[in-house]
Motif scaffolding. Structure first.
Motif, PDB file in Angstrom:
ATOM      1  N   GLU A   1      17.965   0.579   1.500  1.00 43.82           N
ATOM      2  CA  GLU A   1      18.418  -0.807   1.351  1.00 43.82           C
ATOM      3  C   GLU A   1      17.305  -1.791   1.727  1.00 43.82           C
ATOM      4  O   GLU A   1      16.904  -1.884   2.877  1.00 43.82           O
ATOM      5  CB  GLU A   1      19.650  -1.067   2.220  1.00 43.82           C
ATOM      6  CG  GLU A   1      20.853  -0.225   1.865  1.00 43.82           C
ATOM      7  CD  GLU A   1      20.764   1.179   2.448  1.00 43.82           C
ATOM      8  OE1 GLU A   1      19.896   1.398   3.327  1.00 43.82           O
ATOM      9  OE2 GLU A   1      21.526   2.058   2.005  1.00 43.82           O
ATOM     10  N   GLY A   2      16.816  -2.537   0.731  1.00 42.15           N
ATOM     11  CA  GLY A   2      15.816  -3.570   0.960  1.00 42.15           C
ATOM     12  C   GLY A   2      14.423  -3.064   1.264  1.00 42.15           C
ATOM     13  O   GLY A   2      13.508  -3.869   1.494  1.00 42.15           O
ATOM     14  N   LEU A   3      14.210  -1.759   1.278  1.00 37.33           N
ATOM     15  CA  LEU A   3      12.920  -1.191   1.687  1.00 37.33           C
ATOM     16  C   LEU A   3      12.062  -0.850   0.470  1.00 37.33           C
ATOM     17  O   LEU A   3      12.502  -0.118  -0.421  1.00 37.33           O
ATOM     18  CB  LEU A   3      13.145   0.075   2.511  1.00 37.33           C
ATOM     19  CG  LEU A   3      11.893   0.869   2.895  1.00 37.33           C
ATOM     20  CD1 LEU A   3      10.943   0.030   3.750  1.00 37.33           C
ATOM     21  CD2 LEU A   3      12.278   2.161   3.628  1.00 37.33           C
ATOM     22  N   TYR A   4      10.852  -1.393   0.449  1.00 42.86           N
ATOM     23  CA  TYR A   4       9.858  -0.993  -0.542  1.00 42.86           C
ATOM     24  C   TYR A   4       9.118   0.242  -0.008  1.00 42.86           C
ATOM     25  O   TYR A   4       8.470   0.182   1.036  1.00 42.86           O
ATOM     26  CB  TYR A   4       8.847  -2.117  -0.779  1.00 42.86           C
ATOM     27  CG  TYR A   4       9.325  -3.195  -1.723  1.00 42.86           C
ATOM     28  CD1 TYR A   4       9.109  -3.098  -3.090  1.00 42.86           C
ATOM     29  CD2 TYR A   4       9.982  -4.326  -1.231  1.00 42.86           C
ATOM     30  CE1 TYR A   4       9.536  -4.094  -3.956  1.00 42.86           C
ATOM     31  CE2 TYR A   4      10.410  -5.328  -2.086  1.00 42.86           C
ATOM     32  CZ  TYR A   4      10.187  -5.202  -3.452  1.00 42.86           C
ATOM     33  OH  TYR A   4      10.613  -6.194  -4.308  1.00 42.86           O
ATOM     34  N   PHE A   5       9.208   1.362  -0.714  1.00 32.91           N
ATOM     35  CA  PHE A   5       8.538   2.594  -0.304  1.00 32.91           C
ATOM     36  C   PHE A   5       7.097   2.567  -0.838  1.00 32.91           C
ATOM     37  O   PHE A   5       6.884   2.512  -2.051  1.00 32.91           O
ATOM     38  CB  PHE A   5       9.274   3.817  -0.854  1.00 32.91           C
ATOM     39  CG  PHE A   5      10.591   4.085  -0.183  1.00 32.91           C
ATOM     40  CD1 PHE A   5      10.688   5.031   0.832  1.00 32.91           C
ATOM     41  CD2 PHE A   5      11.734   3.383  -0.532  1.00 32.91           C
ATOM     42  CE1 PHE A   5      11.892   5.275   1.467  1.00 32.91           C
ATOM     43  CE2 PHE A   5      12.942   3.616   0.093  1.00 32.91           C
ATOM     44  CZ  PHE A   5      13.030   4.569   1.103  1.00 32.91           C
ATOM     45  N   PRO A   6       6.104   2.605   0.062  1.00 28.79           N
ATOM     46  CA  PRO A   6       4.710   2.533  -0.401  1.00 28.79           C
ATOM     47  C   PRO A   6       4.202   3.873  -0.914  1.00 28.79           C
ATOM     48  O   PRO A   6       4.474   4.919  -0.321  1.00 28.79           O
ATOM     49  CB  PRO A   6       3.961   2.109   0.866  1.00 28.79           C
ATOM     50  CG  PRO A   6       4.767   2.691   1.983  1.00 28.79           C
ATOM     51  CD  PRO A   6       6.203   2.660   1.525  1.00 28.79           C
ATOM     52  N   VAL A   7       3.461   3.841  -2.002  1.00 28.88           N
ATOM     53  CA  VAL A   7       2.807   5.047  -2.525  1.00 28.88           C
ATOM     54  C   VAL A   7       1.333   4.720  -2.749  1.00 28.88           C
ATOM     55  O   VAL A   7       0.997   3.715  -3.372  1.00 28.88           O
ATOM     56  CB  VAL A   7       3.461   5.543  -3.830  1.00 28.88           C
ATOM     57  CG1 VAL A   7       4.818   6.153  -3.558  1.00 28.88           C
ATOM     58  CG2 VAL A   7       3.610   4.414  -4.839  1.00 28.88           C
ATOM     59  N   SER A   8       0.450   5.569  -2.204  1.00 33.33           N
ATOM     60  CA  SER A   8      -0.982   5.314  -2.262  1.00 33.33           C
ATOM     61  C   SER A   8      -1.701   6.158  -3.289  1.00 33.33           C
ATOM     62  O   SER A   8      -2.835   5.852  -3.651  1.00 33.33           O
ATOM     63  CB  SER A   8      -1.614   5.557  -0.877  1.00 33.33           C
ATOM     64  OG  SER A   8      -1.045   4.699   0.082  1.00 33.33           O
ATOM     65  N   ASP A   9      -1.103   7.245  -3.729  1.00 34.16           N
ATOM     66  CA  ASP A   9      -1.777   8.093  -4.703  1.00 34.16           C
ATOM     67  C   ASP A   9      -0.737   8.898  -5.488  1.00 34.16           C
ATOM     68  O   ASP A   9       0.475   8.807  -5.241  1.00 34.16           O
ATOM     69  CB  ASP A   9      -2.790   9.022  -4.016  1.00 34.16           C
ATOM     70  CG  ASP A   9      -2.168   9.888  -2.935  1.00 34.16           C
ATOM     71  OD1 ASP A   9      -0.953  10.189  -3.027  1.00 34.16           O
ATOM     72  OD2 ASP A   9      -2.881  10.280  -1.994  1.00 34.16           O
ATOM     73  N   ALA A  10      -1.238   9.688  -6.434  1.00 39.60           N
ATOM     74  CA  ALA A  10      -0.348  10.443  -7.321  1.00 39.60           C
ATOM     75  C   ALA A  10       0.463  11.478  -6.552  1.00 39.60           C
ATOM     76  O   ALA A  10       1.608  11.790  -6.921  1.00 39.60           O
ATOM     77  CB  ALA A  10      -1.168  11.111  -8.423  1.00 39.60           C
TER      78      ALA A  10
END
Length: 857
Positions: free
Chosen positions: A767-776
């Protein structure tokens, strides 16, 4: 009389307005000038620093149309600043000043600071005096325009001042000239650009030093484009910072001035090389590579001394004034490398000299590099950064994809090419490459060390040298690297009789330790060549095998050519190929001399941290215990923050010692216990460098009732960057606070991808959280968890990687917080539920966003 040096009123008037307050209503009687100066009074909107900036800009205006004393422009700016500050000291009204006129008013100001220009040469003093008259003219014009009283009661004087301004503008317009560079300048610039490419267009990959392979490669073939992070204000709910990810080699495309921080070996100098070569080839800007260690003691060089100060091969051939003309034209690119390599006591002076230079030559692009902690205390504070137009960036650790590419490039380079013949161990190298890629993925120690380009190169070399059997830990890695470079380097290259000096590893290392210790003791990153020979001559009597081989000069040449650890610059100075080798060897020498206790006095200085940690690692148990006890003891006269820093250094050393009395370990824990209870976000972030030992001191997060304290614990634990932190963080994963969930999702890239995904990411409420992704790899792991509705792109990735990793039926919000290779966003049409595209305004603008998708900043 009209001024000889002229500055156009359209450009001068805004500068003059900075000096005086805006009246609430037009004055109807004479005003005391000192009372309206912007730097005077308790509510002053400006300060003397702003006056210095204004003085520098006046000099820049005048220098564009007049012959100037190029070497002394910073000094002229200082004197003009002091003279303008006298405006706030004289007991004159605006009407008095107008009656005096520009010449006499300038004399009154100069008289108030008698002697300020005595250190200027006659030519520079003349330039200052004439420019001061021009500035006074514009000051009087400003006073006339703001005062109905002067316009009514001193109409003749006011009219004369307006006439002088008009005449000055006409003369200034006629004098404006931006000529094409002379043939002499153009020819030299061509030769200079070629020399920049020759000097900086090659890269040496650590440890690749084999018999049939080259020892260097073209920079353009082997350069790895690193990522840089810019800290920006995060969402209010987090109370923290978000990181905007940019390509480091394009940092100066969006920012004119950059302070780039990076740990030792992170690629700062290689980036400087890349930017210099790119600028030299493109021709739009002229690069000046200025390693601070070349002039750390003498101070920042004047423009005409740039080439001489760094001992450039063409220093004696440059046309007189060429560097200044390049700066005035706004075409210069200053690459100031390694401000941390200046002694601490000289950094403030270097900062001020560079600031004056950049104010005078305001169109100059500039990159300054430093280790992270070396500029915290006043070199360029956050406020100063903004004032001087600098943006602060930090070199990011290599991503998993970049580590893989580095390892493959290293092994490709190690195989050589056809001109060097077939490599006898080509198949073995391919096998070692694959074995290393597997090891880096599996073993935490290697995975963390390999994110640093220097350490990754050492790991590759040692992996090859030991047929896949690698040491673990930083100390063991450097021990093995020294064995490889000092003992095995020449035999592998079939270089057995290059000279008649026969020294084994022990003697070579002893001599190098003496040099490293001398550099540390003298506060330098390089020594004059004659000083190096002196140090070696002094060490030889105690080392029989070396004494028998020759004198200091002969031994120096042997160490320079046969160890691969030293380099000589223009036959004048000598330094280590990397500062980390110097720190490591100096630490070992301090322990060998029994002088470990002397490091206590430096334990509060950030630039000594690596030396102290490695010295603790080398010390015998009793020595180390005594050293840690001294670090923990109170120090009379030392400020409380420095005392705390010493104690935290003691805790950090525990990570590196191999044997220590349990009672001493317990004492360290007790004395640092209260320091490891963060009360602010800044304090929580700063504890991460202590290492895994901090986890033992933090309270049980499940027993902490409030979300604010739990957030501080999460901020500390996520910065430890050790897999042990995952177990601690797992006890926070069920918290509902968005700030805590955001903090737990943020550091994914620092841990094992799959383990962190299953133990932390999978349990965070979306809820409301942007999940960060740094690479493939992280994208794939998140896709394996079913995807998430809100994704933050926190690493530089291609469109095809994003298409493969994002789940079309889940994605509703996409936050682009990293530079994308392609700004065309038409591919987002494949995500039917996407409603919001959030793009960091500091990144290049995107285009072709599908209809129905709202773009926000």
């Amino acid at each position: 009389m009209e001024p000889v040096v002229r500055t156009p009123s359209a450009l001068s008037a805004p500068l003059v307005r900075r000096l005086f307050r805006v009246p609430p209503r037009p004055p109807k009687c004479p005003d005391l000038i000192a009372a309206i100066a912007t730097w005077r009074g308790p509510d002053a909107p400006a300060d003397p620093d702003e006056v210095h900036r204004t003085a520098a800009e006046f000099i820049q205006l005048a220098a564009e149309t007049h012959s100037t004393p190029t070497r002394e422009l910073p000094e002229v700016a200082d004197v003009l600043t002091r003279t303008l500050l006298a405006i706030g000291e004289l007991d004159l009204t605006d009407a008095d000043a107008v009656r005096l006129g520009p010449q006499d008013y300038a004399r009154r100001l100069r008289g108030a600071v008698q002697g300020a220009d005595r250190r200027l040469s006659p030519g520079a003093a003349w330039f200052h005096d004439e420019l001061l008259v021009a500035v006074c003219l514009h000051v009087l014009h400003h006073l006339v325009r703001r005062s109905p009283y002067i316009q009514r009661h001193l109409a003749e004087r006011a009219s004369r001042i307006r006439q002088l301004v008009d005449l000055s503008d006409a003369e200034a317009a006629a004098a404006v000239r931006r000529p094409e560079p002379s043939r002499e300048d153009a020819d030299f610039e061509t030769a200079y650009a070629q020399e920049v490419v020759r000097q900086h267009g090659w890269l040496t990959i650590v440890g690749v030093d084999f018999a049939n392979a080259p020892d260097r490669w073209p920079l353009e073939d082997t350069y790895l484009s690193l990522q840089a992070e810019e800290n920006t204000g995060g969402p209010p709910v987090t109370g923290g910072h978000q990181r905007t990810v940019l390509l480091a080699d394009r940092a100066l495309e969006g920012h004119e001035r950059v302070l780039l921080r990076g740990v030792a070996g992170s690629g700062k100098t290689t980036l400087v090389q890349w930017l210099a070569v790119a600028a030299a080839r493109e021709g739009a800007r002229v690069p000046f590579v200025l390693p601070v260690r070349r002039f750390a003691r003498e101070g920042f060089p004047a423009p005409d001394d740039f080439l001489r100060a760094v001992r450039h091969p063409l220093a004696g051939q440059a046309p007189e004034g060429w560097v200044v003309r390049t700066l005035l034209a706004g075409r210069a690119l200053l690459l100031v490398d390694g401000i941390d390599e200046a002694p601490e006591e000289t950094r403030g002076a270097l900062r001020d000299q560079l600031r004056r230079l950049l104010r005078i030559f305001s169109g100059t692009a500039c990159l300054v590099t430093s280790r992270p902690s070396a500029v915290e205390d006043g070199w360029l504070s956050q406020e100063r950064l903004a004032e001087e137009g600098f943006t602060e960036l930090s070199l990011a650790p290599m991503s998993r994809d970049q580590v893989t590419r580095f390892i493959r490039d290293w092994h490709t380079a190690a195989m050589g090419d056809d001109q060097y013949g077939e490599q006898p161990d080509r198949e073995d190298l391919k096998e070692y490459e694959q074995r290393l890629l597997n090891s880096v993925r599996i073993y935490r120690e290697l995975r963390q060390l390999a994110t640093n380009p220097l350490m990754c190169g050492l790991i590759c070399a040692l992996n090859r040298d030991r047929s896949g059997s690698l040491p673990k830990g930083r100390k063991e890695l450097y021990d093995a690297a020294l064995e490889m470079l000092l003992q095995r380097r020449d035999p592998e290259r079939d270089v057995l009789y290059a000279d008649d000096v026969r020294l084994q590893q022990g003697a070579r290392e002893l001599l190098l330790r003496k040099l490293a210790h001398a550099m540390l003791a003298e506060g330098l990153s390089e020594l004059p060549r004659r000083r190096v020979v002196e140090v070696l001559d002094g060490a030889l009597p105690a080392i029989p095998s070396a004494r028998a081989a020759g004198d200091g000069e002969k031994i120096f040449r042997h160490l320079l050519h046969r160890t691969g650890l030293l380099r000589e610059q223009a036959g004048v100075s000598v330094d280590f190929i990397h500062r980390t080798f110097q720190d490591y060897l100096a630490a070992k020498e301090i322990v060998a001399r029994g002088h470990l206790h002397t490091l206590v006095d430096h334990a509060h200085q950030p630039e000594w941290e690596e030396v102290i940690r490695m010295a603790a690692a080398h010390a015998r148990p009793d020595e180390c215990a005594g050293f840690l006890e001294r670090l923990l003891a109170a120090a009379p006269g030392l400020r409380r923050p420095h005392v705390n820093h010493r104690r935290l250094m003691a805790a950090a050393c525990l990570e590196h010692v191999s044997e220590l009395d349990p009672a001493m370990q317990e004492l360290v824990h007790r004395r640092t216990k209260n320091l490891l209870r963060p009360t602010t976000e800044q304090g929580a972030r700063s504890l991460g460098w202590v290492g895994p030992i901090v986890l033992e001191q933090l309270p049980d997060p499940e027993q902490v009732p409030g979300d604010q304290q739990a957030l501080l614990l999460a901020i500390t634990a996520t910065r430890v960057q050790d897999d042990a932190a995952i177990d601690y963080l797992a006890r926070l994963r069920t918290r509902s606070s968005l700030a805590i969930r955001t903090e737990l999702a943020r550091p994914w890239r620092h841990f094992d991808t799959d383990r962190y995904a299953h133990e932390i990411i999978a349990h965070l409420g979306p809820e409301g959280l942007y999940f960060p992704v740094s690479d493939a790899a992280e994208l794939a792991a998140l896709r394996g968890l079913g995807g998430r509705p809100r994704i933050q792109v926190a690493g530089i990735m291609r469109t095809d990687e994003l298409l493969a990793g994002l789940v079309p039926d889940r994605l509703t919000h996409l936050w682009v917080n990293a530079e994308l290779p392609d700004p065309d966003m038409a591919w987002l049409a494949r995500f039917p539920h996407l409603r919001v595209l959030r793009v960091n305004p500091r990144l290049p603008r995107v285009r072709n966003v599908p209809e129905g998708v709202t773009i926000t900043a």
